[in-house]
Motif scaffolding. Structure first.
Motif, PDB file in Angstrom:
ATOM      1  N   TYR A 271       0.889  -1.163   0.000  1.00 12.77           N
ATOM      2  CA  TYR A 271       0.000   0.000   0.000  1.00 12.77           C
ATOM      3  C   TYR A 271       0.924   1.208   0.000  1.00 12.77           C
ATOM      4  O   TYR A 271       1.632   1.443   0.985  1.00 12.77           O
TER       5      TYR A 271
ATOM      6  N   VAL B 276       2.992  -4.935   2.546  1.00 15.79           N
ATOM      7  CA  VAL B 276       2.171  -5.610   3.568  1.00 15.79           C
ATOM      8  C   VAL B 276       2.066  -7.119   3.340  1.00 15.79           C
ATOM      9  O   VAL B 276       1.676  -7.842   4.249  1.00 15.79           O
TER      10      VAL B 276
ATOM     11  N   PHE C 141      -1.477 -11.215  14.280  1.00 16.61           N
ATOM     12  CA  PHE C 141      -1.823  -9.993  15.010  1.00 16.61           C
ATOM     13  C   PHE C 141      -2.662  -9.062  14.135  1.00 16.61           C
ATOM     14  O   PHE C 141      -2.690  -9.212  12.906  1.00 16.61           O
ATOM     15  N   ASN C 142      -3.252  -8.049  14.762  1.00 23.20           N
ATOM     16  CA  ASN C 142      -3.881  -6.969  14.005  1.00 23.20           C
ATOM     17  C   ASN C 142      -2.837  -6.380  13.065  1.00 23.20           C
ATOM     18  O   ASN C 142      -1.689  -6.139  13.464  1.00 23.20           O
ATOM     19  N   GLY C 143      -3.244  -6.175  11.824  1.00 21.58           N
ATOM     20  CA  GLY C 143      -2.331  -5.549  10.863  1.00 21.58           C
ATOM     21  C   GLY C 143      -1.343  -6.507  10.226  1.00 21.58           C
ATOM     22  O   GLY C 143      -0.471  -6.087   9.445  1.00 21.58           O
ATOM     23  N   ALA C 144      -1.445  -7.801  10.531  1.00 22.03           N
ATOM     24  CA  ALA C 144      -0.471  -8.769   9.993  1.00 22.03           C
ATOM     25  C   ALA C 144      -0.620  -8.972   8.481  1.00 22.03           C
ATOM     26  O   ALA C 144       0.323  -9.389   7.809  1.00 22.03           O
ATOM     27  N   GLY C 145      -1.824  -8.711   7.961  1.00 23.12           N
ATOM     28  CA  GLY C 145      -2.022  -8.866   6.515  1.00 23.12           C
ATOM     29  C   GLY C 145      -3.103  -9.854   6.125  1.00 23.12           C
ATOM     30  O   GLY C 145      -3.264 -10.173   4.941  1.00 23.12           O
ATOM     31  N   LYS C 146      -3.884 -10.323   7.094  1.00 20.99           N
ATOM     32  CA  LYS C 146      -4.905 -11.349   6.820  1.00 20.99           C
ATOM     33  C   LYS C 146      -5.948 -10.867   5.808  1.00 20.99           C
ATOM     34  O   LYS C 146      -6.226 -11.538   4.813  1.00 20.99           O
ATOM     35  N   SER C 147      -6.529  -9.687   6.088  1.00 26.03           N
ATOM     36  CA  SER C 147      -7.585  -9.190   5.190  1.00 26.03           C
ATOM     37  C   SER C 147      -7.013  -8.883   3.805  1.00 26.03           C
ATOM     38  O   SER C 147      -7.672  -9.161   2.788  1.00 26.03           O
ATOM     39  N   THR C 148      -5.826  -8.335   3.768  1.00 30.14           N
ATOM     40  CA  THR C 148      -5.212  -8.008   2.470  1.00 30.14           C
ATOM     41  C   THR C 148      -5.009  -9.283   1.661  1.00 30.14           C
ATOM     42  O   THR C 148      -5.299  -9.324   0.454  1.00 30.14           O
TER      43      THR C 148
ATOM     44  N   GLU D 269     -12.504 -13.201   9.862  1.00 31.65           N
ATOM     45  CA  GLU D 269     -12.996 -13.049  11.235  1.00 31.65           C
ATOM     46  C   GLU D 269     -14.516 -13.231  11.334  1.00 31.65           C
ATOM     47  O   GLU D 269     -15.235 -12.330  11.791  1.00 31.65           O
TER      48      GLU D 269
ATOM     49  N   HIS E 167      -8.776 -14.455  15.444  1.00 24.62           N
ATOM     50  CA  HIS E 167      -7.851 -14.142  16.532  1.00 24.62           C
ATOM     51  C   HIS E 167      -8.010 -15.139  17.685  1.00 24.62           C
ATOM     52  O   HIS E 167      -7.257 -15.086  18.643  1.00 24.62           O
TER      53      HIS E 167
HETATM   54  N1  LIG Z   1      -6.367   0.531   2.027  1.00 19.28           N
HETATM   55  C1  LIG Z   1      -5.234   0.567   2.717  1.00 19.28           C
HETATM   56  N2  LIG Z   1      -4.338   1.569   2.529  1.00 19.28           N
HETATM   57  C2  LIG Z   1      -3.179   1.588   3.200  1.00 19.28           C
HETATM   58  N3  LIG Z   1      -2.808   0.656   4.106  1.00 19.28           N
HETATM   59  C3  LIG Z   1      -3.648  -0.357   4.339  1.00 19.28           C
HETATM   60  C4  LIG Z   1      -4.912  -0.459   3.666  1.00 19.28           C
HETATM   61  N4  LIG Z   1      -5.534  -1.574   4.102  1.00 19.28           N
HETATM   62  C5  LIG Z   1      -4.718  -2.145   5.008  1.00 19.28           C
HETATM   63  N5  LIG Z   1      -3.591  -1.416   5.156  1.00 19.28           N
HETATM   64  C6  LIG Z   1      -2.452  -1.744   6.016  1.00 19.28           C
HETATM   65  O1  LIG Z   1      -1.975  -3.023   5.633  1.00 19.28           O
HETATM   66  C7  LIG Z   1      -1.540  -3.763   6.776  1.00 19.28           C
HETATM   67  C8  LIG Z   1      -2.283  -5.096   6.800  1.00 19.28           C
HETATM   68  O2  LIG Z   1      -3.660  -4.816   7.040  1.00 19.28           O
HETATM   69  P1  LIG Z   1      -4.760  -5.961   7.059  1.00 19.28           P
HETATM   70  O3  LIG Z   1      -6.079  -5.295   7.193  1.00 19.28           O
HETATM   71  O4  LIG Z   1      -4.532  -6.847   5.915  1.00 19.28           O
HETATM   72  O5  LIG Z   1      -4.371  -6.725   8.417  1.00 19.28           O
HETATM   73  P2  LIG Z   1      -5.193  -7.796   9.269  1.00 19.28           P
HETATM   74  O6  LIG Z   1      -4.233  -8.881   9.598  1.00 19.28           O
HETATM   75  O7  LIG Z   1      -6.425  -8.171   8.542  1.00 19.28           O
HETATM   76  O8  LIG Z   1      -5.544  -6.975  10.579  1.00 19.28           O
HETATM   77  P3  LIG Z   1      -6.776  -7.107  11.601  1.00 19.28           P
HETATM   78  O9  LIG Z   1      -6.551  -8.355  12.394  1.00 19.28           O
HETATM   79  O10 LIG Z   1      -6.620  -5.875  12.442  1.00 19.28           O
HETATM   80  O11 LIG Z   1      -8.047  -7.112  10.806  1.00 19.28           O
HETATM   81  C9  LIG Z   1      -1.814  -2.873   7.984  1.00 19.28           C
HETATM   82  O12 LIG Z   1      -0.612  -2.223   8.322  1.00 19.28           O
HETATM   83  C10 LIG Z   1      -2.834  -1.893   7.476  1.00 19.28           C
HETATM   84  O13 LIG Z   1      -2.720  -0.658   8.161  1.00 19.28           O
END
Ligand SMILES: Nc1ncnc2c1ncn2[C@@H]1O[C@H](COP(=O)(O)OP(=O)(O)OP(=O)(O)O)[C@@H](O)[C@H]1O
Length: 245
Positions: free
Chosen positions: A13, A18, A37-44, A160, A192
């Protein structure tokens, strides 16, 4: 052939990387959990797997077909729930489920029965004629899950899915997921809750700072300890590599 195959997936991003070189295979007949963890990259990772974002590198295949080339019939075999559950606020719960079935290619003659089945499966019957906009968060989540399941998908990608569910909802979802994979479907589920994951997942992949750092044994004795040991070891290794530069 895997239901979902991810190879060398990379995404940034802006200037922030990420996902780094992620490999993941989701086999038919099993739930594969993704923890981190939060922010690890799961949703991406899940968004890239579903073609919602175009990754900077790597390839994703569903049933052997690159996501960019998957046709409507192919997408009709996929069910997903990412972030906020998608519901039409002005439609009733039953109408939402009916619409989800139709959008996934279920014929009109069968969509009503499918919606009714999901209403029963997720114990949404008493809310069937309520507008989705008036539902509690947990019941909206149930409708979102119902919309992901109503067409009988062969691949489920759920981010989740239990985050706002009450214990009864968690139990219902667990049973539904296990029943689906028992018929040969595949599921990728982020969570989580390591104890919850241990009950449903055949495989548990750990993602940390955008990298898959290992797998946990879902039948292991202390999943939390094993999880922290794995991410700690990954941090140590990253520091070691950094000092060598
Ligand atoms: N649209 C975006 N623009 C910029 N950065 C982003 C965007 N979406 C996610 N990120 C960043 O990418 C990284 C991974 O985010 P992601 O949502 O994939 O994590 P996650 O593991 O799903 O977290 P969570 O458990 O909190 O849902 C994080 O640092 C987040 O801040």
């Amino acid at each position: 052939m895997s239901a979902l195959q991810i190879r060398h997936l990379a995404h940034r991003y802006g200037n922030t990387a990420v996902l780094h070189d992620v490999d993941l295979s989701i086999a038919r007949g099993e739930v594969h959990a993704l923890v981190g963890f939060n922010g690890a990259g799961k949703s991406t990772l899940m968004r890239a797997a579903l073609g919602m974002i175009r990754p900077d590198g790597g390839v994703v295949r569903i049933d052997g077909v690159e996501v960019a080339h998957l046709d409507n019939a192919g997408w009709g075999r996929v069910g997903h729930l990412i972030d906020t559950p998608f519901v039409y606020p002005e439609l009733t719960v039953r109408e939402n489920l009916w619409a989800a079935a139709r959008l996934h290619g279920v014929p009109a003659a069968a969509a009503g029965a499918r919606a009714d089945r999901v209403l029963a499966d997720l114990e949404l019957g008493q809310w069937a004629e309520r507008r989705a906009s008036t539902l509690s968060q947990g019941n909206r989540q149930r409708v979102g899950l119902g919309s992901a399941l109503v067409h009988g998908p062969r691949l489920l990608v759920l981010d989740e899915p239990t985050s706002t569910l009450d214990p009864a909802g968690v139990l219902l979802l667990r049973e539904l997921l296990l029943a689906r994979v028992a018929t040969g479907a595949a599921a990728l589920v982020s969570s989580h809750h390591l104890d919850e994951v241990a009950r449903i997942a055949a495989r548990v992949s750990v993602i940390h700072d955008g990298t898959i750092v290992g797998e946990l044994d879902p039948h292991g004795v202390d999943l939390e300890r094993a999880f922290f040991a794995m991410v700690h070891a990954a941090d140590e290794e990253a520091r070691r590599v950094e000092t060598l530069r």
